[in-house]
Design a protein around this motif. Structure first.
Motif, mmCIF file in Angstrom:
data_model
loop_
_atom_site.group_PDB
_atom_site.id
_atom_site.type_symbol
_atom_site.label_atom_id
_atom_site.label_comp_id
_atom_site.label_asym_id
_atom_site.label_seq_id
_atom_site.Cartn_x
_atom_site.Cartn_y
_atom_site.Cartn_z
ATOM 1 N N THR B 23 0.845 -1.179 0.111
ATOM 2 C CA THR B 23 -0.092 0.123 0.152
ATOM 3 C C THR B 23 0.959 1.410 0.051
ATOM 4 O O THR B 23 1.871 1.542 0.798
ATOM 5 C CB THR B 23 -0.865 0.049 1.225
ATOM 6 O OG1 THR B 23 -1.786 -0.980 1.072
ATOM 7 C CG2 THR B 23 -1.636 1.259 1.269
ATOM 8 N N VAL B 24 0.646 2.184 -0.843
ATOM 9 C CA VAL B 24 1.382 3.270 -0.877
ATOM 10 C C VAL B 24 0.603 4.491 -0.667
ATOM 11 O O VAL B 24 -0.442 4.804 -1.312
ATOM 12 C CB VAL B 24 1.968 3.600 -2.361
ATOM 13 C CG1 VAL B 24 2.807 4.671 -2.472
ATOM 14 C CG2 VAL B 24 2.820 2.192 -2.760
ATOM 15 N N ASP B 25 1.033 5.357 0.161
ATOM 16 C CA ASP B 25 0.377 6.381 0.356
ATOM 17 C C ASP B 25 0.971 7.676 -0.428
ATOM 18 O O ASP B 25 2.345 7.956 -0.042
ATOM 19 C CB ASP B 25 0.461 6.991 2.026
ATOM 20 C CG ASP B 25 -0.612 6.043 2.817
ATOM 21 O OD1 ASP B 25 -1.413 5.715 2.303
ATOM 22 O OD2 ASP B 25 0.101 5.617 3.762
ATOM 23 N N GLY B 44 9.971 17.726 -7.095
ATOM 24 C CA GLY B 44 10.049 16.932 -6.080
ATOM 25 C C GLY B 44 10.464 15.716 -6.343
ATOM 26 O O GLY B 44 10.814 15.575 -7.689
ATOM 27 N N PRO B 45 10.910 14.784 -5.335
ATOM 28 C CA PRO B 45 11.448 13.833 -5.641
ATOM 29 C C PRO B 45 10.987 12.851 -6.614
ATOM 30 O O PRO B 45 9.659 12.581 -6.619
ATOM 31 C CB PRO B 45 12.049 13.030 -4.263
ATOM 32 C CG PRO B 45 11.170 13.636 -3.334
ATOM 33 C CD PRO B 45 10.694 15.149 -3.874
ATOM 34 N N SER B 46 11.730 11.761 -7.297
ATOM 35 C CA SER B 46 10.917 10.836 -8.030
ATOM 36 C C SER B 46 10.311 9.942 -7.211
ATOM 37 O O SER B 46 10.502 9.366 -5.962
ATOM 38 C CB SER B 46 11.908 9.851 -8.668
ATOM 39 O OG SER B 46 11.679 8.712 -9.244
ATOM 40 N N GLY B 47 8.976 9.627 -7.666
ATOM 41 C CA GLY B 47 8.102 8.901 -6.974
ATOM 42 C C GLY B 47 7.339 9.471 -5.710
ATOM 43 O O GLY B 47 6.646 8.850 -5.037
ATOM 44 N N CYS B 48 7.525 10.667 -5.854
ATOM 45 C CA CYS B 48 6.693 11.294 -4.488
ATOM 46 C C CYS B 48 5.276 11.649 -4.719
ATOM 47 O O CYS B 48 4.376 11.684 -3.763
ATOM 48 C CB CYS B 48 7.333 12.674 -4.201
ATOM 49 S SG CYS B 48 7.022 13.913 -5.468
ATOM 50 N N GLY B 49 4.859 11.661 -5.954
ATOM 51 C CA GLY B 49 3.261 11.772 -6.299
ATOM 52 C C GLY B 49 2.820 12.988 -7.230
ATOM 53 O O GLY B 49 1.789 13.154 -7.180
ATOM 54 N N LYS B 50 3.911 13.412 -8.168
ATOM 55 C CA LYS B 50 3.561 14.399 -8.829
ATOM 56 C C LYS B 50 2.624 13.759 -9.915
ATOM 57 O O LYS B 50 1.611 14.704 -10.146
ATOM 58 C CB LYS B 50 4.744 15.036 -9.556
ATOM 59 C CG LYS B 50 6.097 15.525 -8.461
ATOM 60 C CD LYS B 50 7.127 15.903 -9.168
ATOM 61 C CE LYS B 50 7.979 14.888 -9.969
ATOM 62 N NZ LYS B 50 8.413 13.718 -8.979
ATOM 63 N N GLN E 140 2.995 -0.398 -10.805
ATOM 64 C CA GLN E 140 2.671 0.224 -9.771
ATOM 65 C C GLN E 140 3.859 1.373 -9.112
ATOM 66 O O GLN E 140 3.888 1.994 -8.043
ATOM 67 C CB GLN E 140 2.768 -0.638 -8.454
ATOM 68 C CG GLN E 140 1.497 -1.857 -8.736
ATOM 69 C CD GLN E 140 1.669 -2.854 -7.444
ATOM 70 O OE1 GLN E 140 2.640 -3.067 -7.228
ATOM 71 N NE2 GLN E 140 0.545 -3.480 -7.081
ATOM 72 N N LEU E 141 4.671 1.796 -10.182
ATOM 73 C CA LEU E 141 5.785 2.564 -9.799
ATOM 74 C C LEU E 141 5.584 3.683 -10.587
ATOM 75 O O LEU E 141 4.896 3.860 -11.553
ATOM 76 C CB LEU E 141 7.058 1.748 -9.983
ATOM 77 C CG LEU E 141 7.285 0.543 -9.386
ATOM 78 C CD1 LEU E 141 8.727 0.015 -9.926
ATOM 79 C CD2 LEU E 141 7.267 0.861 -8.013
ATOM 80 N N SER E 142 6.184 4.954 -10.201
ATOM 81 C CA SER E 142 6.096 6.142 -10.982
ATOM 82 C C SER E 142 7.393 6.112 -12.051
ATOM 83 O O SER E 142 8.241 5.075 -11.891
ATOM 84 C CB SER E 142 6.510 7.049 -10.100
ATOM 85 O OG SER E 142 8.126 7.148 -9.753
HETATM 86 N N1 ATP Z 1 -1.072 2.382 -10.373
HETATM 87 C C1 ATP Z 1 -0.477 2.304 -9.147
HETATM 88 N N2 ATP Z 1 -0.425 1.521 -8.069
HETATM 89 C C2 ATP Z 1 0.080 1.566 -6.925
HETATM 90 N N3 ATP Z 1 0.955 2.545 -6.758
HETATM 91 C C3 ATP Z 1 1.252 3.403 -7.444
HETATM 92 C C4 ATP Z 1 0.397 3.437 -8.877
HETATM 93 N N4 ATP Z 1 0.940 4.573 -9.510
HETATM 94 C C5 ATP Z 1 1.678 5.103 -8.490
HETATM 95 N N5 ATP Z 1 2.147 4.478 -7.433
HETATM 96 C C6 ATP Z 1 2.749 4.881 -6.533
HETATM 97 O O1 ATP Z 1 2.727 6.196 -6.243
HETATM 98 C C7 ATP Z 1 3.832 7.039 -5.807
HETATM 99 C C8 ATP Z 1 3.745 8.316 -6.478
HETATM 100 O O2 ATP Z 1 3.812 7.756 -7.967
HETATM 101 P P1 ATP Z 1 3.740 9.174 -9.121
HETATM 102 O O3 ATP Z 1 3.770 8.422 -10.373
HETATM 103 O O4 ATP Z 1 2.867 9.931 -8.696
HETATM 104 O O5 ATP Z 1 5.196 9.601 -8.748
HETATM 105 P P2 ATP Z 1 5.960 10.840 -9.337
HETATM 106 O O6 ATP Z 1 6.024 12.175 -8.578
HETATM 107 O O7 ATP Z 1 5.369 11.073 -10.780
HETATM 108 O O8 ATP Z 1 7.338 10.271 -9.587
HETATM 109 P P3 ATP Z 1 8.358 10.376 -11.068
HETATM 110 O O9 ATP Z 1 9.068 11.664 -10.902
HETATM 111 O O10 ATP Z 1 9.262 9.497 -10.971
HETATM 112 O O11 ATP Z 1 7.351 10.193 -12.238
HETATM 113 C C9 ATP Z 1 4.935 6.000 -5.935
HETATM 114 O O12 ATP Z 1 5.410 5.536 -4.917
HETATM 115 C C10 ATP Z 1 4.399 5.000 -6.738
HETATM 116 O O13 ATP Z 1 5.002 3.619 -6.635
#
Ligand code: ATP
Ligand code: ATP
Ligand code: MG
Ligand code: MG
Lengths: 271, 266, 265, 301, 266
Positions: B23-25, B44-50, E140-142
């Motif tokens: 589960t990811v918040d 914001g850092p990679s994977g933060c939620g942008k 599930q990753l960004s």
């Molecule tokens: N479909 C999904 N299912 C589960 N988790 C997800 C899903 N999409 C994103 N996440 C998780 O949510 C978090 C934020 O993802 P998000 O894609 O918004 O990041 P981001 O800020 O755009 O990163 P990046 O700069 O790397 O693109 C990450 O930890 C990612 O693993």
């Protein structure tokens, strides 16, 4: 060191159209030889005649008007059934497949109806339809299911990013279907097309075999019923020929409609 | 809703992805207001939620908590006059349409007339340097070219709100600069509101009126920097100005403070 | 959070309601409209249901339905094996495809009743023939879908597998796995078809089986009983589809995820 | 083909058009001959033969009034009647020749099987074309008449055309087969050992023209005219067997050479009551029906 | 073949893509030699043919003219000990495999034992900051996380030749720096040969022993810059050094000279 003028093929290079056709003929030839060998070695020519016996009879049939009439009838029945199925399958498929609650509401009913063999219901159908109509129905129902399920599965393969894109540019439901889901489903429909072309022909023939509907099936039935095995196998051979022709047409259509698809472009574009 | 200048109001937004494995918040308590016509850069850092944030704003993803209001209306589906450049630009292009058709599509769905459409498309493609490639299919293009098609599609449309998710990530430095200036010009001319996600802090400072920094996951807004550079910016002058350097350093310092790769030693 | 749970429960209840709604509606309509039917061929549903109880809740189930299901399972398994195997070869190598496509097209149009005589001579009158007929009927959707699925595997995935010089079998496995969404489409098609072909295959050379029994009812004008067989086939199809869906749901979760369809809340 | 409703309609020339449904099999030869000779016209009838039919469709078609008359084997008709379907057997369509050893249907075995009499088939697998029709009864009766246990036969369904192959490949021990496959099987080394048709009855009706009770009630004169015409046709056929043999290749795929060789079916004027009772007995024992049929209702007096 | 130090020799390479709608000459007369253990950064305008070049070197795409030799052998299929980070990182991950399984896959094929494999994978994932996400699926990753998985897969493998196509395009500035240093360290430690395509000229100068500049399409090598910075580099020190600035300016000037977006005016 030679500065190579033209590197030789070093990844799989797909064949051109001519080579492709030659290969196809080669395949048929191999199958023919195999069949000839097996029939001669294993079967009595009375029961399963070898190709050398069938082919002349087939050639003869080609000159007979009744063969062409029968083929025409069978193709007509197959075509009508196929068209009905294609339209109905696509319409129902897209309607049901693009509305989640509709899919959930309908899927149990679809699953229930799918395995009902139309052949069992022929005595009931004959009360309201004539034999030709029943055959069309037989073709249409079977092909309908195929188209429907290919559409439903195709719809699940649509990339969500593409759908999201369509939503953000506010394409309506219809626009989304026309511009996004329809093209995405098209590869699945291409498969369906090749499937139903042969299913339609096979069932149009089955209609003749089990109900005596005029056409190739009835010809096959009566040859069989008269102990004319060579004639029967000759008809089967020619039927297969029709099948090959239809398949080629379907493949051609697919190549044109799907020129942008990975599968096709790997074959066509990469030279 | 209050009827102030805010085009976009994000209130206490939270988003959790729940799946069997993990589960990811992604977002927690995000509050952000963007004025009409504002240019906001998000870092914001990679994977933060942008990306998650952008998708929720676009009405493509339901939030777990909180709300997004656009022009006072709660966002539940993609609003009108929205342009999006997706991070996955490749997947957002339609493989069965040529570059021109891809760019044309939103205009068509808006009912723009044929002649005007052709002109807008040609202009938008020229602007990103793809005038020559109009008849190619997306899969015949390089990554950077595909990304430019996506950009071109979004700008041809002249949306009121433009969401861009790392839109220049795949183009070379020179082109990137050109596209930055193009975007800035368009923003000025058409009074768009732009939310611009980037990893390039220089770019964020160069383009934005405000830079919003998101923290590590679950991301919230940890800092905002108003960029008080003159409205007219240019690649050489602005970037070499002292104020630019200061702002850049401020943002950088803030970003550095948030945790990144925990341990970077193989 | 509590709201989510309630919503989930609601959704579950609504799901069941949705799934059952249409069938219940249709059956009610059938019941009502057939209630005073005098046509021998369209008996009242009440008669059919009565016949259903009499016919299938008896040793007939063991004697006829189970052997049919065995044949079905074996035939379907054979179709899967051959369909995926040949489909992979055909999809992967264009030479194989070009070589075989006319001959496959030839065999595709042969209807089962034409095939049976040859099988009778070649294989005999045992279960093997029926199994082959089922397999032959069900193999095509699997084969074509597998071939097309394999053909459509993403280039970057192929390049990745090639660049890392993955072992041949690993590579085949990856490509096939990447094609599973479409392979499943074929397998699903084949499921419905195999049930129908099972009935057809039991029209000839059979002494037991569900299809045999239904055809026998048809030929002896035991019409309510025949309809009850149709009902049973429908129920079987429904049950098998549910089993299939469960398997598919697990096997294709990644696909739902990758295409953005995996639910998150 | 037929129009949707072929309810014995009148035509301009004062003739009543009737539609007959039958697969294009040898038993149609007398009909076509009679048509040529004007026999039907003489009885005020104009005949349309609908060959787009099969066992599967003919009973419902007749009951629904889509065709006026159709052929069906006697067992099938008995079963239909017992299930409450209002069918009436009007006149035989094909009958046993009545000559054991020279009938058009026989129980055959492979020549090298060592089986010489039907009784030896006890407990063995025997092919019949359809399990629910007269063939099953004929096969069993041949064994019973030879003193064997007819219940012990393991009947399996194999279409007639495949019988010669099934016999010579040893897939079945014996088979019930009719012409032209009887000749074909014999040509391939099968030998006939039992004559179930004549065992069932001297004057066995194998299949009959039947119609619906509704038509009998509504247009009894048409039914009678049809029956009379058919009987006249049979009389002609009995006298001109060579013409029958010449006719067969014109509407079947049977070659003239084969048509000249095969045993032609018998033609009788009355549906055999005695045979019908026997068949009803077999139908009951084989579980096709579970009540005793009322044969008076079935066979039109 | 001469037996000098060259690991990779590219001789008169040319590549044309031909299709019904358009023919593109992507590469023409590319000549390039890379020594064993060298770190070469490649820059060039978007769409010039960098990806094409990398794919040909990897043996994934046939050249139209010319040849590629790796360690003296003509490349006709992917050579052994090759690691590739594709520009389309997202599509290069296998969606049905977890992050860990994706990284593990090449190792398994090489027959690396279970225990060692586990260690290598864990190490490689930690190195890119994805230790926590090992059991997640790629989707599930960004975007940036996916890209790091692809990087991690390539480095876990410790290839002799590493081809990287804009491998840091989707990660934030901070992480990018960390990954640059990680790559530099790995290159030192394992004596890999690296061909590194980037759009970031600073990055090219910071990482490369040599920067190769490709011209506009059809691309050839239009300039090469040996980077005479000290072998040990660090983000702050190196980047602020005068020599770095000079080199950077040189490369930039060269890149600027090649035509880019012809007209950038909407
Ligand atoms: N479909 C999904 N299912 C589960 N988790 C997800 C899903 N999409 C994103 N996440 C998780 O949510 C978090 C934020 O993802 P998000 O894609 O918004 O990041 P981001 O800020 O755009 O990163 P990046 O700069 O790397 O693109 C990450 O930890 C990612 O693993
Ligand atoms: N499959 C293809 N079919 C046709 N043309 C192609 C194909 N792939 C690439 N091209 C063309 O070849 C040229 C070079 O593409 P390539 O992907 O090598 O560029 P690149 O230097 O990697 O660009 P970028 O920095 O944008 O990724 C481009 O003009 C592109 O349109
Ligand atoms: Mg993102
Ligand atoms: Mg590239």
């Amino acid at each position: 060191m030679t500065t190579g003028s033209r590197t030789s093929a070093h990844t799989r290079r797909p064949a051109g159209p001519t080579v492709r056709r030659v290969l196809g003929i080669l395949g048929l030839l191999l199958a023919a030889i195999g069949y000839e060998a097996v029939t001669r070695a294993v079967f009595s020519p009375l029961h399963v005649p070898p190709l050398t016996a069938i082919a002349p009879r087939a050639a003869e049939l080609l000159t007979e008007a009744r063969f062409w009439t029968a083929t025409g009838r069978t193709l007509l029945v197959a075509a009508v059934g196929l068209l009905i199925a294609l339209v109905a399958g696509i319409v129902v498929g897209f309607a049901v497949g693009s509305v989640p609650w509709l899919l959930r509401a309908a899927s149990s009913t679809l699953d229930f109806l799918r395995p009902v063999p139309s052949i069992v219901l022929i005595p009931v159908l004959v009360l309201v339809l004539d034999v030709a109509q029943i055959t069309v129905l037989l073709v249409a129902v079977s092909c309908f299911w195929i188209v429907l399920f290919q559409v439903l599965y195709g719809l699940r393969d649509v990339d969500q990013v593409a759908v999201d894109t369509a939503r953000t540019i506010r394409l309506g439901r219809l626009g989304r279907i026309v511009h996004v889901t329809w093209p995405s489903v098209l590869p699945y429909l291409g498969t369906a097309l090749r499937l139903i072309v042969s299913v339609a022909l096979a069932l149009a023939i089955t209609g003749g075999l089990v109900m005596g509907a005029a056409g190739l099936g009835e010809l096959i039935w009566s040859s069989q019923e008269s102990g004319e095995f060579t004639g029967m196998y000759a008809l089967v051979l020619l039927t297969g020929g029709v099948g090959i022709a239809l398949d080629m047409a379907a493949r051609l259509a697919e190549r044109r409609l799907l020129h942008w698809h990975v599968a096709t472009r790997r074959e066509v574009a990469a030279r | 809703m209050s009827t102030d200048d805010a085009l976009l109001r994000i209130v206490d937004l939270g988003k959790s992805y729940r799946a069997r494995e993990r589960t990811v918040d992604a977002l927690a308590q995000v509050d952000l207001t963007v004025d009409d016509g504002e240019f906001v850069a998000v870092v914001g850092p990679s994977g933060c939620g942008k990306t998650t944030l952008l998708k929720i704003i676009a009405g493509l993803l339901p939030a777990t908590t909180g709300d997004v209001y656009l022009a006072g209306r709660r966002v539940t589906e993609p609003p009108a006059d929205l342009g999006v450049v997706f991070q996955e630009y490749g997947r957002s292009l339609f493989a069965w349409k040529t570059v021109r058709q891809n760019v044309e599509l939103p205009l068509r769905s808006q009912g723009v007339g044929r002649a005007e459409r052709r002109e807008l498309v040609a202009e938008a493609l020229d602007a990103v340097g793809l005038g020559q490639a109009a008849d190619a299919y997306p899969w015949q293009l390089s990554g950077g070219m595909q990304q430019r098609v996506a950009i071109s599609r979004a700008i041809a449309y002249r949306p009121r709100l433009l969401l861009m998710d790392e839109p220049f990530s795949a183009v070379d430095a020179q082109t990137r600069g050109d596209l930055e200036d193009l975007l800035a010009r368009l923003w000025h001319r058409y009074a768009m509101t732009v939310l611009f996600v980037t990893h390039d802090i220089d770019e964020a400072v160069y383009l934005g009126q405000r830079v919003v920094v998101l923290g590590a996951s679950p991301a919230g807004v940890i800092a905002e920097f108003p960029i008080d550079l003159p409205a007219e910016r240019d690649q050489l002058g602005t970037r070499s100005s002292a104020r630019f350097g200061e702002l850049r350093a401020q943002v950088y310092a803030q970003v550095r403070r948030t945790p990144h790769l925990e341990e970077v030693a193989p | 959070m509590k709201a989510t749970v309630v919503a989930g429960l609601n959704r579950g209840a609504r799901g069941v309601g949705l799934a059952l709604g249409l069938p219940v509606l249709l059956f009610t309509a059938w019941w009502v409209f057939s209630a005073d039917s005098t046509s021998i061929f369209l008996p009242p549903l009440s008669r059919i249901v009565e016949a259903f109880g009499q016919v299938w809740f008896s040793e007939v189930f063991v004697r006829d339905v189970l052997p049919s299901l065995r044949r079905l399972a074996a035939g379907y398994a054979a179709a899967l094996l051959v369909g995926v195997g040949v489909g992979y070869l055909v999809g992967r190598w264009s030479v194989v495809r070009d070589l075989t496509s006319p001959i496959l097209a030839y065999f595709r149009v042969l209807p089962a009743p034409v095939l049976i005589p040859v099988l009778l001579v070649a294989v005999g009158i045992g279960d093997a023939t029926k199994l082959i007929v089922i397999a032959v009927g069900a193999v095509w959707p699997i084969l074509l879908n597998t071939a097309d699925g394999v053909r459509a595997v993403d280039e970057v995935q192929l390049d990745t597998a090639a660049a890392y010089r993955l072992r041949a079998w690993t590579r085949h496995g990856l490509i096939l796995r990447a094609a599973t969404p479409q392979v499943f489409a074929g397998a699903r098609q084949a499921l419905g078809i195999s049930l129908i072909v099972m009935v057809v295959s039991e029209m000839l050379m059979s002494t037991d089986g569900l299809g045999f029994t239904v055809i026998r009812f048809q030929r002896t004008f035991a019409i309510p009983e025949m309809w009850s067989g149709v009902l049973l086939l429908g129920l079987l199809g429904f049950g098998l589809a549910k089993v299939f869906e469960t398997i598919e749901r697990r096997a294709l979760r990644w696909h739902r995820g990758a295409t953005g369809r995996e639910e998150s809340w | 083909g037929s129009d949707d409703d072929a309810d014995a309609a009148g035509t301009d020339d004062g003739l009543t058009t009737i539609t007959l449904a039958s697969s294009p099999l040898g038993h149609l030869a007398p009909i076509y001959l009679a048509e040529d000779k004007g026999i039907f016209a003489r009885h005020g009838l104009k005949v349309e033969v609908d060959t787009e039919t099969s066992d599967l469709t003919s009973v419902p078609s007749v009951l629904a009034g889509k065709v006026d008359f159709a052929t069906g084997d006697l067992t099938t008709l008995i079963v239909a009647r017992t299930q409450g379907l209002d069918v009436k057997a009007v006149v035989p369509a094909s009958a046993s020749t009545g000559k054991a050893g020279a009938d058009y249907g026989a129980l055959v075995v492979a020549a090298d099987s060592g089986i010489t009499s039907p009784r030896q088939l006890e407990g063995k697998t025997v092919a019949v074309n359809i399990l629910t029709n007269i063939a099953a009864a004929a096969a069993r009766e041949a064994v019973r008449a030879d003193g064997g246990d007819s219940e012990s036969l393991k009947l399996v369904e194999i279409p007639f055309p495949q019988v010669p192959a099934a016999i010579s490949e040893g897939r079945v021990a014996g088979a019930w087969v009719v012409e032209p496959f009887l000749s074909a099987a014999r040509a391939q080394g099968a030998v006939p050992i039992g004559w179930g048709f004549t065992d069932l009855a001297e004057d066995l009706t194998v299949s009959a023209w039947y119609t619906s009770g509704a038509l009998v009630t509504r247009k009894p004169e048409v039914v009678t005219a049809f029956r009379t015409a058919i009987r006249e046709a049979y009389a002609y056929a009995r006298e001109h067997e060579d013409e029958v043999r010449a006719k067969i290749p014109t509407f079947t795929q049977i070659t003239p050479e084969v048509a000249a060789r095969i045993t032609i079916t018998g033609w009788r004027d009355e549906v055999s009551r005695q045979a019908a009772e026997k068949l009803a007995g077999y139908a009951r024992r084989d579980g096709l029906i579970n009540t005793t049929p009322d044969l008076d209702e079935l066979i039109l007096p």
